[in-house]
Design an enzyme around this catalytic site. Sequence first.
Site, PDB file in Angstrom:
ATOM      1  N   ARG A 126       0.841  -1.196   0.000  1.00 39.66           N
ATOM      2  CA  ARG A 126       0.000   0.000   0.000  1.00 39.66           C
ATOM      3  C   ARG A 126       0.877   1.247   0.000  1.00 39.66           C
ATOM      4  NH1 ARG A 126      -2.389   0.379   6.198  1.00 39.66           N
ATOM      5  NH2 ARG A 126      -0.438  -0.040   7.303  1.00 39.66           N
ATOM      6  N   ASP A 173       8.543  -9.415   7.919  1.00 39.41           N
ATOM      7  CA  ASP A 173       8.508  -8.464   9.029  1.00 39.41           C
ATOM      8  C   ASP A 173       9.913  -7.898   9.151  1.00 39.41           C
ATOM      9  OD1 ASP A 173       8.505  -7.090  11.403  1.00 39.41           O
ATOM     10  OD2 ASP A 173       7.640  -8.696  12.609  1.00 39.41           O
ATOM     11  N   SER A 202      12.849  10.545   4.720  1.00 40.64           N
ATOM     12  CA  SER A 202      11.736  11.442   4.999  1.00 40.64           C
ATOM     13  C   SER A 202      12.236  12.880   5.021  1.00 40.64           C
ATOM     14  CB  SER A 202      11.093  11.113   6.349  1.00 40.64           C
ATOM     15  OG  SER A 202      10.136  12.092   6.707  1.00 40.64           O
ATOM     16  N   TYR A 240      11.598   8.978  15.050  1.00 36.35           N
ATOM     17  CA  TYR A 240      11.453   8.644  13.625  1.00 36.35           C
ATOM     18  C   TYR A 240      12.356   9.523  12.767  1.00 36.35           C
ATOM     19  CZ  TYR A 240       9.203   8.273   9.035  1.00 36.35           C
ATOM     20  OH  TYR A 240       8.963   8.101   7.688  1.00 36.35           O
ATOM     21  N   LYS A 256      15.623   8.519  10.413  1.00 30.66           N
ATOM     22  CA  LYS A 256      15.710   8.788   8.979  1.00 30.66           C
ATOM     23  C   LYS A 256      16.988   9.556   8.656  1.00 30.66           C
ATOM     24  CE  LYS A 256      12.043   6.742   7.443  1.00 30.66           C
ATOM     25  NZ  LYS A 256      12.167   5.539   6.585  1.00 30.66           N
TER      26      LYS A 256
END
Length: 256
Positions: free
Chosen positions: A19, A67, A150, A163, A167
Amino acid sequence: MTTENEQPKKILLVTGGSRGIGRSIALNAAKRGLGVILTYNTQAHNAQEVIDDINGKGGKAIALHLDTGDFASFDGFVQKVSAVLREEWNRENFDYLVNNAGIGQRSLIQDTTEEIFDQLVNVNLKGVFFLTKNLIPVIIDGGQIINISSGLARFAFPGSAVYSALKAALEGLTRYFAKEFASRKIRVNSVAPGAIDTEFGGGKGNEEQRKQIAAAAALGRLGDADDIGLFVSSMLSDDSRFVNAQRIEVGGGIMI
């Protein structure tokens, strides 16, 4: 797309391809004639939809469970990839790896537990490191790796401290991958999406928040998954043959 009897010349493995951005990368790569191996963790139904779409249009795609936070499974996963390459493409290696799978963070520093911290590290950095290490023997000389980073590695919003730091670390790791894999002419770059309107990213939220984020981009809108998928798939060719060890932000000019 390749025809039914024609084998694709190049093969892509994209993690988290069921997705969002990963899905778009898989679909757009297939449109350019690449064979696709995509991974999913919990979204088996969505992964099946992607491969059905590709295969139904004359391409070839395979979905494998992975995973990326389960390091003990990586040896077995590489064996599955090797088996798929032999059975479906009569090959021993593949050309492109896109490390896209990841998990986001929505917690302020004071609310971030050690469990949240460790899970973010395992999936967004440690998993990328060791999965890439394990897959390197199966990547063809002259291939390419793209790590999905990101825009948050460059600018800061509350609630994404760990996070974002990971990144930034991934972008540093990208340069080391490029340096150490250079003897095999394997190029490694990172692509940093800006605010993307997917379930994963900062795009989903209340309308006022969406407007504020869109206004921060020079193009005046949120990105969508295809803004990233089209760009990444365009890099998966010899057209980008001299691009190496770079961070490329695809964010519509956000926070400039």
